[in-house]
Design a protein around this motif. Structure first.
Motif, PDB file in Angstrom:
ATOM      1  N   LEU A  46      -5.493   6.038   4.890  1.00  0.00           N
ATOM      2  CA  LEU A  46      -4.720   5.766   3.681  1.00  0.00           C
ATOM      3  C   LEU A  46      -4.402   7.066   2.935  1.00  0.00           C
ATOM      4  CD1 LEU A  46      -3.612   3.302   2.154  1.00  0.00           C
ATOM      5  CD2 LEU A  46      -5.718   3.284   0.805  1.00  0.00           C
ATOM      6  N   ALA A  47      -5.378   7.979   2.887  1.00  0.00           N
ATOM      7  CA  ALA A  47      -5.152   9.273   2.235  1.00  0.00           C
ATOM      8  C   ALA A  47      -4.096  10.080   2.979  1.00  0.00           C
ATOM      9  CB  ALA A  47      -6.467  10.055   2.168  1.00  0.00           C
ATOM     10  N   ILE A  48      -4.117  10.015   4.301  1.00  0.00           N
ATOM     11  CA  ILE A  48      -3.119  10.725   5.102  1.00  0.00           C
ATOM     12  C   ILE A  48      -1.738  10.143   4.854  1.00  0.00           C
ATOM     13  CG2 ILE A  48      -2.335  11.068   7.496  1.00  0.00           C
ATOM     14  CD1 ILE A  48      -5.320  11.468   8.217  1.00  0.00           C
ATOM     15  N   LEU A  49      -1.656   8.830   4.691  1.00  0.00           N
ATOM     16  CA  LEU A  49      -0.380   8.202   4.345  1.00  0.00           C
ATOM     17  C   LEU A  49       0.139   8.747   3.009  1.00  0.00           C
ATOM     18  CD1 LEU A  49       0.576   4.493   4.716  1.00  0.00           C
ATOM     19  CD2 LEU A  49       0.865   5.570   2.502  1.00  0.00           C
ATOM     20  N   VAL A  50      -0.765   8.904   2.041  1.00  0.00           N
ATOM     21  CA  VAL A  50      -0.373   9.442   0.732  1.00  0.00           C
ATOM     22  C   VAL A  50       0.091  10.890   0.870  1.00  0.00           C
ATOM     23  CG1 VAL A  50      -1.190  10.050  -1.580  1.00  0.00           C
ATOM     24  CG2 VAL A  50      -1.908   7.890  -0.536  1.00  0.00           C
ATOM     25  N   HIS A  51      -0.682  11.704   1.606  1.00  0.00           N
ATOM     26  CA  HIS A  51      -0.305  13.108   1.821  1.00  0.00           C
ATOM     27  C   HIS A  51       1.077  13.217   2.451  1.00  0.00           C
ATOM     28  CE1 HIS A  51      -3.674  15.441   0.501  1.00  0.00           C
ATOM     29  NE2 HIS A  51      -4.536  14.812   1.267  1.00  0.00           N
ATOM     30  N   ALA A  52       1.312  12.417   3.492  1.00  0.00           N
ATOM     31  CA  ALA A  52       2.590  12.469   4.203  1.00  0.00           C
ATOM     32  C   ALA A  52       3.739  12.045   3.293  1.00  0.00           C
ATOM     33  CB  ALA A  52       2.533  11.573   5.444  1.00  0.00           C
ATOM     34  N   THR A  53       3.506  10.996   2.496  1.00  0.00           N
ATOM     35  CA  THR A  53       4.539  10.528   1.577  1.00  0.00           C
ATOM     36  C   THR A  53       4.865  11.585   0.526  1.00  0.00           C
ATOM     37  OG1 THR A  53       3.805   8.238   1.878  1.00  0.00           O
ATOM     38  CG2 THR A  53       5.168   8.714  -0.050  1.00  0.00           C
ATOM     39  N   LEU A  54       3.834  12.198  -0.041  1.00  0.00           N
ATOM     40  CA  LEU A  54       4.037  13.240  -1.047  1.00  0.00           C
ATOM     41  C   LEU A  54       4.778  14.439  -0.463  1.00  0.00           C
ATOM     42  CD1 LEU A  54       0.592  13.246  -2.919  1.00  0.00           C
ATOM     43  CD2 LEU A  54       2.737  12.189  -3.646  1.00  0.00           C
TER      44      LEU A  54
END
Length: 214
Positions: A46-54
Protein backbone atom coordinates in the motif's frame (compact mmCIF):
# COMPACT_ATOMS: atom_id res chain seq x y z
CA UNK A 1 2.70 0.53 -27.30
CA UNK A 2 3.99 0.78 -23.74
CA UNK A 3 4.67 -2.94 -23.27
CA UNK A 4 8.42 -2.42 -22.96
CA UNK A 5 7.81 0.30 -20.35
CA UNK A 6 5.75 -2.08 -18.18
CA UNK A 7 8.33 -4.85 -18.53
CA UNK A 8 11.29 -2.60 -17.77
CA UNK A 9 9.76 -0.91 -14.73
CA UNK A 10 8.42 -4.24 -13.47
CA UNK A 11 11.83 -5.89 -13.76
CA UNK A 12 13.65 -3.02 -12.03
CA UNK A 13 11.06 -3.03 -9.27
CA UNK A 14 11.40 -6.79 -8.74
CA UNK A 15 15.17 -6.44 -8.41
CA UNK A 16 14.64 -3.67 -5.84
CA UNK A 17 12.10 -5.80 -3.94
CA UNK A 18 14.56 -8.71 -3.77
CA UNK A 19 17.28 -6.50 -2.28
CA UNK A 20 17.59 -6.73 1.54
CA UNK A 21 16.28 -3.66 3.31
CA UNK A 22 13.86 -2.44 6.00
CA UNK A 23 10.82 -3.97 4.26
CA UNK A 24 12.38 -7.43 4.12
CA UNK A 25 13.58 -7.08 7.72
CA UNK A 26 10.07 -6.18 8.88
CA UNK A 27 8.55 -9.25 7.20
CA UNK A 28 11.25 -11.37 8.81
CA UNK A 29 10.49 -9.92 12.25
CA UNK A 30 6.72 -10.24 11.98
CA UNK A 31 6.85 -13.77 10.52
CA UNK A 32 6.52 -15.06 14.09
CA UNK A 33 2.78 -14.43 13.64
CA UNK A 34 1.34 -15.06 10.15
CA UNK A 35 -1.58 -12.56 10.20
CA UNK A 36 0.83 -9.85 11.35
CA UNK A 37 3.32 -10.74 8.61
CA UNK A 38 0.61 -10.78 5.93
CA UNK A 39 -0.69 -7.46 7.23
CA UNK A 40 2.82 -6.02 7.01
CA UNK A 41 3.09 -7.28 3.41
CA UNK A 42 -0.16 -5.52 2.50
CA UNK A 43 0.96 -2.35 4.30
CA UNK A 44 4.25 -2.25 2.40
CA UNK A 45 2.46 -2.75 -0.93
CA UNK A 46 0.00 0.00 0.00
CA UNK A 47 2.88 2.37 0.80
CA UNK A 48 4.49 1.58 -2.56
CA UNK A 49 1.19 2.39 -4.25
CA UNK A 50 1.23 5.78 -2.49
CA UNK A 51 4.88 6.42 -3.45
CA UNK A 52 4.19 5.55 -7.09
CA UNK A 53 1.08 7.74 -7.19
CA UNK A 54 2.90 10.70 -5.65
CA UNK A 55 5.81 10.29 -8.06
CA UNK A 56 3.65 10.06 -11.18
CA UNK A 57 1.58 13.07 -10.16
CA UNK A 58 4.65 15.18 -9.42
CA UNK A 59 3.94 15.57 -5.69
CA UNK A 60 7.15 13.73 -4.72
CA UNK A 61 9.17 16.15 -6.85
CA UNK A 62 7.37 19.05 -5.18
CA UNK A 63 8.35 17.70 -1.75
CA UNK A 64 11.96 17.17 -2.82
CA UNK A 65 12.18 20.71 -4.19
CA UNK A 66 11.30 22.17 -0.78
CA UNK A 67 14.37 21.42 1.40
CA UNK A 68 12.72 21.96 4.80
CA UNK A 69 9.68 19.87 3.93
CA UNK A 70 11.86 17.07 2.60
CA UNK A 71 14.08 17.35 5.68
CA UNK A 72 11.03 16.95 7.92
CA UNK A 73 10.09 13.77 6.04
CA UNK A 74 13.64 12.50 6.49
CA UNK A 75 13.71 13.23 10.22
CA UNK A 76 10.41 11.45 10.88
CA UNK A 77 11.45 8.50 8.74
CA UNK A 78 14.91 8.18 10.31
CA UNK A 79 13.52 8.35 13.85
CA UNK A 80 10.85 5.75 13.09
CA UNK A 81 13.34 3.34 11.54
CA UNK A 82 15.69 3.92 14.47
CA UNK A 83 12.88 3.11 16.88
CA UNK A 84 12.17 -0.13 15.05
CA UNK A 85 15.87 -0.97 15.15
CA UNK A 86 16.08 -0.37 18.88
CA UNK A 87 13.05 -2.59 19.42
CA UNK A 88 14.64 -5.42 17.44
CA UNK A 89 17.92 -5.10 19.36
CA UNK A 90 16.03 -5.28 22.67
CA UNK A 91 14.21 -8.35 21.39
CA UNK A 92 17.58 -10.01 20.71
CA UNK A 93 18.06 -10.34 24.48
CA UNK A 94 14.89 -12.41 24.92
CA UNK A 95 14.72 -16.09 24.12
CA UNK A 96 11.03 -16.79 23.49
CA UNK A 97 9.09 -15.50 20.50
CA UNK A 98 6.38 -13.95 22.68
CA UNK A 99 8.87 -12.09 24.85
CA UNK A 100 10.78 -10.96 21.77
CA UNK A 101 7.63 -9.44 20.31
CA UNK A 102 6.85 -7.60 23.54
CA UNK A 103 10.44 -6.42 23.98
CA UNK A 104 10.42 -5.04 20.45
CA UNK A 105 7.38 -2.94 21.27
CA UNK A 106 5.29 -4.87 18.76
CA UNK A 107 1.74 -6.21 18.92
CA UNK A 108 0.34 -9.10 16.95
CA UNK A 109 -2.54 -8.74 14.51
CA UNK A 110 -3.43 -7.93 10.92
CA UNK A 111 -4.10 -4.24 11.58
CA UNK A 112 -0.88 -3.76 13.50
CA UNK A 113 1.01 -5.47 10.69
CA UNK A 114 -0.60 -3.21 8.07
CA UNK A 115 0.32 -0.11 10.06
CA UNK A 116 3.93 -1.24 10.57
CA UNK A 117 4.33 -2.11 6.89
CA UNK A 118 2.76 1.15 5.73
CA UNK A 119 4.84 3.30 8.09
CA UNK A 120 8.12 1.47 7.46
CA UNK A 121 8.01 1.97 3.70
CA UNK A 122 6.14 5.26 3.53
CA UNK A 123 8.44 6.98 6.05
CA UNK A 124 11.59 5.71 4.36
CA UNK A 125 12.92 8.70 2.35
CA UNK A 126 15.10 6.34 0.31
CA UNK A 127 11.94 4.67 -1.01
CA UNK A 128 10.58 8.10 -1.96
CA UNK A 129 13.76 8.91 -3.86
CA UNK A 130 13.82 5.50 -5.57
CA UNK A 131 10.32 5.80 -7.03
CA UNK A 132 10.78 9.45 -7.88
CA UNK A 133 13.99 8.68 -9.77
CA UNK A 134 12.69 5.52 -11.45
CA UNK A 135 9.38 6.90 -12.67
CA UNK A 136 10.72 10.33 -13.58
CA UNK A 137 13.38 8.69 -15.75
CA UNK A 138 11.11 6.09 -17.37
CA UNK A 139 7.71 7.76 -17.68
CA UNK A 140 7.73 10.58 -20.22
CA UNK A 141 5.05 13.29 -20.52
CA UNK A 142 3.69 11.40 -23.55
CA UNK A 143 2.48 8.56 -21.31
CA UNK A 144 -1.28 8.99 -20.84
CA UNK A 145 -3.20 8.91 -17.57
CA UNK A 146 -4.59 5.39 -18.05
CA UNK A 147 -1.11 3.96 -18.61
CA UNK A 148 0.19 5.78 -15.54
CA UNK A 149 -2.64 4.29 -13.49
CA UNK A 150 -1.84 0.80 -14.78
CA UNK A 151 1.84 1.32 -13.88
CA UNK A 152 0.84 2.18 -10.31
CA UNK A 153 -1.33 -0.93 -10.21
CA UNK A 154 1.54 -3.04 -11.56
CA UNK A 155 3.92 -1.83 -8.85
CA UNK A 156 1.30 -2.45 -6.17
CA UNK A 157 0.47 -5.98 -7.33
CA UNK A 158 4.12 -7.00 -7.76
CA UNK A 159 4.87 -5.74 -4.25
CA UNK A 160 1.83 -7.45 -2.74
CA UNK A 161 2.61 -10.80 -4.37
CA UNK A 162 6.33 -10.65 -3.50
CA UNK A 163 5.93 -9.72 0.15
CA UNK A 164 2.79 -11.81 0.55
CA UNK A 165 4.57 -14.97 -0.64
CA UNK A 166 7.58 -14.06 1.51
CA UNK A 167 5.41 -13.56 4.61
CA UNK A 168 3.52 -16.81 4.02
CA UNK A 169 6.70 -18.80 3.39
CA UNK A 170 8.56 -17.48 6.43
CA UNK A 171 5.58 -18.15 8.73
CA UNK A 172 5.29 -21.87 7.90
CA UNK A 173 6.10 -24.31 10.74
CA UNK A 174 9.25 -25.51 8.97
CA UNK A 175 10.54 -21.96 8.46
CA UNK A 176 9.65 -21.07 12.04
CA UNK A 177 11.67 -23.99 13.40
CA UNK A 178 14.67 -22.75 11.46
CA UNK A 179 14.15 -19.11 12.42
CA UNK A 180 13.61 -20.13 16.04
CA UNK A 181 17.14 -21.51 16.18
CA UNK A 182 18.63 -18.24 14.98
CA UNK A 183 16.14 -15.89 16.59
CA UNK A 184 18.55 -13.84 18.68
CA UNK A 185 21.15 -13.15 15.97
CA UNK A 186 18.31 -12.56 13.51
CA UNK A 187 16.78 -9.88 15.74
CA UNK A 188 20.22 -8.36 16.27
CA UNK A 189 20.99 -8.19 12.55
CA UNK A 190 17.52 -6.77 11.86
CA UNK A 191 18.01 -4.11 14.52
CA UNK A 192 21.42 -3.18 13.17
CA UNK A 193 20.01 -2.93 9.64
CA UNK A 194 17.24 -0.55 10.71
CA UNK A 195 19.77 1.39 12.78
CA UNK A 196 22.21 1.65 9.87
CA UNK A 197 19.53 3.01 7.53
CA UNK A 198 18.41 5.50 10.17
CA UNK A 199 21.98 6.60 10.85
CA UNK A 200 22.77 6.98 7.16
CA UNK A 201 19.74 9.26 6.69
CA UNK A 202 20.66 11.40 9.70
CA UNK A 203 24.32 11.56 8.65
CA UNK A 204 23.35 12.70 5.16
CA UNK A 205 21.11 15.37 6.65
CA UNK A 206 23.92 16.60 8.92
CA UNK A 207 26.24 16.93 5.93
CA UNK A 208 23.61 18.88 4.00
CA UNK A 209 23.06 21.22 6.95
CA UNK A 210 26.82 21.78 7.23
CA UNK A 211 26.99 22.75 3.56
CA UNK A 212 24.01 25.11 3.91
CA UNK A 213 25.45 26.79 7.01
CA UNK A 214 28.90 27.24 5.54
Amino acid sequence: MFTSLFLTIGLIHLVALASPGPDFALILRTSLHRPTALGAAFGIALAILVHATLSLTGISLLIAEHPWLFMAVKVVGALYLGWLGWGAIKAAWHSSAALAFKAGGEQQGWRKGVWNGLATNLLNPKALLFFMGLLAAMVTPQVDGLTRGLLVLELFLLSLVWFGVLAWSLSTPRAQRLLGRIQRPLNLVTGLLFGAVSLSILTGMAQQLTVLIT
